[in-house]
Design a protein around this motif. Structure first.
Motif, PDB file in Angstrom:
ATOM      1  N   ALA A   1      13.073  14.130 -37.975  1.00  0.00           N
ATOM      2  CA  ALA A   1      12.424  12.997 -38.642  1.00  0.00           C
ATOM      3  C   ALA A   1      12.585  11.698 -37.840  1.00  0.00           C
ATOM      4  N   LEU A   2      13.548  11.666 -36.930  1.00  0.00           N
ATOM      5  CA  LEU A   2      13.779  10.478 -36.108  1.00  0.00           C
ATOM      6  C   LEU A   2      13.009  10.516 -34.785  1.00  0.00           C
ATOM      7  N   LYS A   3      12.107  11.472 -34.632  1.00  0.00           N
ATOM      8  CA  LYS A   3      11.314  11.607 -33.407  1.00  0.00           C
ATOM      9  C   LYS A   3      10.552  10.327 -33.041  1.00  0.00           C
ATOM     10  N   PRO A   4      10.133   9.484 -34.001  1.00  0.00           N
ATOM     11  CA  PRO A   4       9.466   8.224 -33.613  1.00  0.00           C
ATOM     12  C   PRO A   4      10.328   7.306 -32.739  1.00  0.00           C
ATOM     13  N   LEU A   5      11.636   7.545 -32.683  1.00  0.00           N
ATOM     14  CA  LEU A   5      12.499   6.762 -31.792  1.00  0.00           C
ATOM     15  C   LEU A   5      12.134   6.953 -30.325  1.00  0.00           C
ATOM     16  N   ILE A   6      11.314   7.970 -30.050  1.00  0.00           N
ATOM     17  CA  ILE A   6      10.939   8.240 -28.664  1.00  0.00           C
ATOM     18  C   ILE A   6      10.193   7.052 -28.046  1.00  0.00           C
ATOM     19  N   LYS A   7       9.476   6.289 -28.862  1.00  0.00           N
ATOM     20  CA  LYS A   7       8.771   5.106 -28.336  1.00  0.00           C
ATOM     21  C   LYS A   7       9.768   4.077 -27.820  1.00  0.00           C
TER      22      LYS A   7
ATOM     23  N   ALA B   1      21.753   7.397 -27.466  1.00  0.00           N
ATOM     24  CA  ALA B   1      21.779   7.425 -28.931  1.00  0.00           C
ATOM     25  C   ALA B   1      20.433   7.870 -29.503  1.00  0.00           C
ATOM     26  N   THR B   2      19.331   7.355 -28.960  1.00  0.00           N
ATOM     27  CA  THR B   2      18.020   7.741 -29.488  1.00  0.00           C
ATOM     28  C   THR B   2      17.728   9.210 -29.195  1.00  0.00           C
ATOM     29  N   ALA B   3      18.048   9.667 -27.994  1.00  0.00           N
ATOM     30  CA  ALA B   3      17.812  11.073 -27.656  1.00  0.00           C
ATOM     31  C   ALA B   3      18.643  11.986 -28.548  1.00  0.00           C
ATOM     32  N   LEU B   4      19.894  11.624 -28.755  1.00  0.00           N
ATOM     33  CA  LEU B   4      20.755  12.428 -29.625  1.00  0.00           C
ATOM     34  C   LEU B   4      20.220  12.426 -31.054  1.00  0.00           C
ATOM     35  N   ALA B   5      19.799  11.265 -31.530  1.00  0.00           N
ATOM     36  CA  ALA B   5      19.318  11.140 -32.909  1.00  0.00           C
ATOM     37  C   ALA B   5      18.134  12.048 -33.176  1.00  0.00           C
ATOM     38  N   TRP B   6      17.103  12.005 -32.325  1.00  0.00           N
ATOM     39  CA  TRP B   6      15.938  12.821 -32.633  1.00  0.00           C
ATOM     40  C   TRP B   6      16.159  14.294 -32.346  1.00  0.00           C
ATOM     41  N   ASN B   7      17.148  14.619 -31.514  1.00  0.00           N
ATOM     42  CA  ASN B   7      17.469  16.024 -31.306  1.00  0.00           C
ATOM     43  C   ASN B   7      18.265  16.603 -32.472  1.00  0.00           C
ATOM     44  N   LEU B   8      18.981  15.731 -33.181  1.00  0.00           N
ATOM     45  CA  LEU B   8      19.717  16.181 -34.362  1.00  0.00           C
ATOM     46  C   LEU B   8      18.881  16.131 -35.630  1.00  0.00           C
TER      47      LEU B   8
END
Length: 143
Positions: free
Chosen positions: A39-45, A29-36
């Protein structure tokens, strides 16, 4: 606490399975979110922290399975091959993610390995549903 038997997974096996399933859902879910949405790139942490947790859980699960191998529910060659592939990717995906942090060539495989892992997990779920619909109590082994 229930132990693994030849017809049902025990408490520890089930807890590891479902905890890891929840973490993998978070990872995808996090990988999909920031790839879409950049602005959600901080989810990488969160993604990285969960990846380290999954690597630790995979180690625990692997050693637990090894020490309880003879007590686990039986399965045919396809089941054994599928589980072996799942275990291999449980280690390869987080290892490649860590390699990516150090700009290693192996890190370039992280996305592809994760996608293959996702497909294998989808197949694992699909086979569980198929066997369940055929009247085999496969799901009851793990719940």
């Amino acid at each position: 606490m229930q132990t693994d038997t030849d017809t049902r997974y025990g408490t520890v096996s089930r807890a590891l399975h479902w905890a890891m399933a929840a973490c993998y859902l978070l990872m995808f879910a996090t990988a999909l979110a920031w790839n879409l949405n950049e602005a959600l790139k901080p989810l990488i942490k969160l993604h990285k922290a969960a990846g380290l947790l999954l690597l630790l859980l995979a180690l625990i699960r692997f050693f637990w399975a090894l020490t309880h191998f003879r007590q686990r529910p039986a399965g045919g060659i396809a089941v054994k091959a599928g589980h072996l592939a799942l275990y291999a990717l449980m280690f390869a995906v987080p290892a490649s993610g860590m390699a990516r942090q150090f700009h290693s060539a192996f890190g370039n495989a992280h996305g592809a390995l994760a996608f293959v892992f996702f497909l294998l997990i989808a197949g694992h779920i699909a086979m569980t549903v198929l066997h369940q619909r055929r009247g085999e109590a496969i799901l009851q082994r793990m719940i």
